[in-house]
Design a protein around this motif. Sequence first.
Motif, PDB file in Angstrom:
ATOM      1  N   ASN A 173       0.736  -1.098  -0.035  1.00 11.89           N
ATOM      2  CA  ASN A 173       0.035   0.219  -0.050  1.00 11.89           C
ATOM      3  C   ASN A 173       0.851   1.238  -0.053  1.00 11.89           C
TER       4      ASN A 173
ATOM      5  N   GLN B  94      -5.141   4.614  -0.606  1.00 15.71           N
ATOM      6  CA  GLN B  94      -5.855   3.316  -0.712  1.00 15.71           C
ATOM      7  C   GLN B  94      -4.972   2.403  -2.158  1.00 15.71           C
TER       8      GLN B  94
ATOM      9  N   ASP C  78      -4.725   1.035  -8.795  1.00 16.34           N
ATOM     10  CA  ASP C  78      -5.934   1.835  -7.936  1.00 16.34           C
ATOM     11  C   ASP C  78      -7.074   1.575  -8.518  1.00 16.34           C
TER      12      ASP C  78
ATOM     13  N   GLY D 129     -12.943   3.711  -2.447  1.00 17.52           N
ATOM     14  CA  GLY D 129     -11.824   4.446  -1.669  1.00 17.52           C
ATOM     15  C   GLY D 129     -10.707   4.730  -2.830  1.00 17.52           C
TER      16      GLY D 129
END
Length: 135
Positions: free
Chosen positions: A10, A15, A29, A36
């Motif tokens: 991470n 996130q 992502d 998120g």
Amino acid sequence: MPTATVELRNIEGTQASLGWAGAHTIVVDRPEGRAGGQGLGFNGAQLLGLALGGCFCNDLRYVAAEMGVTLGTVAVSVTIELGGEPLVATAATMTVTCRTAGGEDAAEVVERARKTCMVSNSLRQGVPVTIAMAA
């Protein structure tokens, strides 16, 4: 047997995840506003398309080198179709434009690369996936 390992962690304050292999990195992502996600990087479907198209681009170069052909224009477009619940890739279509440095059609290079492309051959044949918790 050859292997390839990538790592993901991470990214602090987001996130999203940072993935790497050796000195190469990529951000992963979800689209902005989805679970998120902030749209900071590629999603899974895009990564699958990049893996398929990127592997094919590399194989075009490998094959051309073996044949003693210098490539000029190389353009690859990959569309991943998704469906179902849970969402899965249901089809992939790759469109390839490939010409030699002299502008001639490189159909033989494309055909040989099609036969040797690791990612497309792996997807076509199916590959077992194991997901395990670390100790």
